[in-house]
Enzyme design. Structure first.
Site, PDB file in Angstrom:
ATOM      1  N   HIS A 199      21.648 -48.334  -1.821  1.00 38.22           N
ATOM      2  CA  HIS A 199      22.369 -48.716  -0.600  1.00 38.22           C
ATOM      3  C   HIS A 199      23.861 -48.372  -0.681  1.00 38.22           C
ATOM      4  CE1 HIS A 199      18.906 -51.117   0.565  1.00 38.22           C
ATOM      5  NE2 HIS A 199      19.490 -51.399   1.706  1.00 38.22           N
ATOM      6  N   CYS A 203      14.150 -46.682  -6.543  1.00 38.71           N
ATOM      7  CA  CYS A 203      14.701 -48.032  -6.629  1.00 38.71           C
ATOM      8  C   CYS A 203      15.319 -48.237  -8.009  1.00 38.71           C
ATOM      9  CB  CYS A 203      13.568 -49.025  -6.402  1.00 38.71           C
ATOM     10  SG  CYS A 203      14.027 -50.742  -6.622  1.00 38.71           S
ATOM     11  N   CYS A 212      22.812 -48.367  -7.054  1.00 35.98           N
ATOM     12  CA  CYS A 212      21.930 -48.963  -6.044  1.00 35.98           C
ATOM     13  C   CYS A 212      21.925 -48.001  -4.864  1.00 35.98           C
ATOM     14  CB  CYS A 212      22.456 -50.334  -5.617  1.00 35.98           C
ATOM     15  SG  CYS A 212      21.600 -51.036  -4.184  1.00 35.98           S
ATOM     16  N   ASP A 219      10.398 -47.011  -3.006  1.00 34.74           N
ATOM     17  CA  ASP A 219      11.584 -47.860  -3.107  1.00 34.74           C
ATOM     18  C   ASP A 219      11.200 -49.260  -2.650  1.00 34.74           C
ATOM     19  OD1 ASP A 219      14.414 -48.420  -3.406  1.00 34.74           O
ATOM     20  OD2 ASP A 219      14.512 -48.498  -1.234  1.00 34.74           O
ATOM     21  N   SER A 220      12.033 -50.246  -2.980  1.00 30.60           N
ATOM     22  CA  SER A 220      11.795 -51.618  -2.529  1.00 30.60           C
ATOM     23  C   SER A 220      11.898 -51.740  -1.013  1.00 30.60           C
ATOM     24  CB  SER A 220      12.816 -52.543  -3.166  1.00 30.60           C
ATOM     25  OG  SER A 220      14.114 -52.131  -2.811  1.00 30.60           O
TER      26      SER A 220
END
Lengths: 271, 271
Positions: B192, B78, B190, B15-16
């Site tokens: 998050h 991601c 996303c 992931d980023s």
């Protein structure tokens, strides 16, 4: 490996991204004849939420990029780098003069405060480093420094939530503590924060003087170049040379937000 | 240069940054015996605000890091990379199976929708790429997809503004348009966003089904490993191996926010 420095050599400015454009703008206004090279590390922005090790590595890279252009002076427009890696920029730049926004802002605040109580707001990395307090107390050990990290201010500014109710709520929460500390001066310790200056000023109240480091940097740059006989005497206004490590979709919009003018040509460099 | 793949080979996830930990958590829950290598590019996070060129370069780097551990499968946790660089991950990973959160989320949403109207929220890069709409319409060309970038959700989640009035105001503003589009399904595009799920769900209302791609990815991983006889039959639960490119001050706090458990040992790698 010294390069030759002349009054015609450019002034180098770097930042973690585009926040440092507020510094570029102030330097341009104070020194319109200077050639300016600006590098923004837009591929790795933000620095303020990262570790000291990573910030120092990035600062060395950024300095190396500017050094290719043989500048006569380097301005560190990034508060995070000024706080955590200024020594490394000095070491990597071949004994060129280096001006950091942090020290310039600290000096200005020390001149301005009447009651010896200064507030500083900035990114988590800048505030956590305590570098503003150190810089201020080196100038005057009696001054009390109170600081507060405001990590959401950068994304709010970049998203254009300039005078949004959500921004006011968040700012109210961040600033409540520092407002009750009896400070008379507040340093905007992050180059993005001038974008939110009106909201910040309204919450802090009219009795608190707000310091934007960009102008302090511009004045120091002018003095330093004049003292060393390195002012560019050309009467022609120069267009800054813009370098970035990434060109995101929103770049032109952000450029306008910070500079208030259309985006000129931009060069992409690898980091 | 193929490496040998056995059921004991690890599952690689990248992931980023740390958002992908929501995927790690779901995979761990579904497949407790699998060895998992997780790489988070915390030195260059976020990707979602950067250009496609830069995102593709970073995706190739991230894949190369996981390949050192000779995985049997790669999960792209991601959304931004899934949207803009999945082909590059496939090319750089030696014909290993690659599972992207985006396709998994799209498939799940297509299964769930009743009225054929799906909403997608994500970063600017993900939404701008239109990749969710393409993935959904490849499965069913009749479905209408409406999308909305919510760039402030990542910083709000990371700063712990989970159920803050400012978050509600911002979410209200971002979601007002998409709510009026008659969708019955909303994809959290996303990793998050599940952190803000409660606020999002309250604004969207109870009639809208919310899809978190992490669980869809975990199920696909399980099916794919079972089909290829690569399920790890060990009865011992395995601790994931965590790699990051930076260890910022807040890392342990963010780990707890995403995983709900204490931070285990973490290894720092250079990008």
């Amino acid at each position: 490996m010294h390069h030759t420095i002349t009054p015609e050599s450019p002034v180098g400015i770097f930042d973690s991204g585009i926040g440092g454009l507020t510094v570029l703008k102030a330097v341009q206004a104070a020194l319109p004849s200077e050639r300016i090279i600006y590098f923004g590390d837009t591929a790795r922005v933000p620095y303020g939420t990262k570790s000291q090790v990573t910030i120092r590595k990035y600062a060395a890279d950024d300095t190396a990029i500017l050094m290719r252009y043989q500048p006569k002076l380097i301005i560190v427009a990034c508060n995070t780098v000024s706080a955590l890696a200024l020594d490394l920029v000095e070491k990597s730049s071949d004994s060129l003069p280096v001006i950091g926004v942090l020290k310039a802002g600290a000096e200005h605040a020390v001149k301005v405060t009447q009651n010896g109580r200064i507030g500083v707001i900035g990114t988590q990395a800048t505030v956590g480093s305590n570098a503003y307090a150190r810089a201020i107390n080196q100038l005057n050990a009696e001054i009390q420094v109170v600081s507060q990290a405001c990590p959401l201010f950068v994304p709010l500014a970049e998203e254009g939530f300039i005078d949004h109710p959500a921004t006011r709520l968040i700012a109210e929460e961040y600033l409540a503590g520092i407002r009750s500390e009896g400070i008379d001066t507040l340093v905007l310790g992050c180059t993005h924060y001038p974008i939110l200056r009106r909201v910040i000023a309204r919450i802090m109240g009219p009795q608190i003087r707000i310091i934007d480091s960009a102008e302090a940097v511009a004045l120091r740059t002018k003095t330093l170049l004049a003292e060393s006989g390195l002012l560019n005497s050309s009467s022609k206004a120069s267009t800054p040379h813009l370098l970035v490590s990434d060109l995101p979709q929103k770049f032109s919009q952000l450029y306008q937000l910070f500079m208030g003018s259309e985006l000129p040509d931009v060069e992409l460099v690898e980091v």
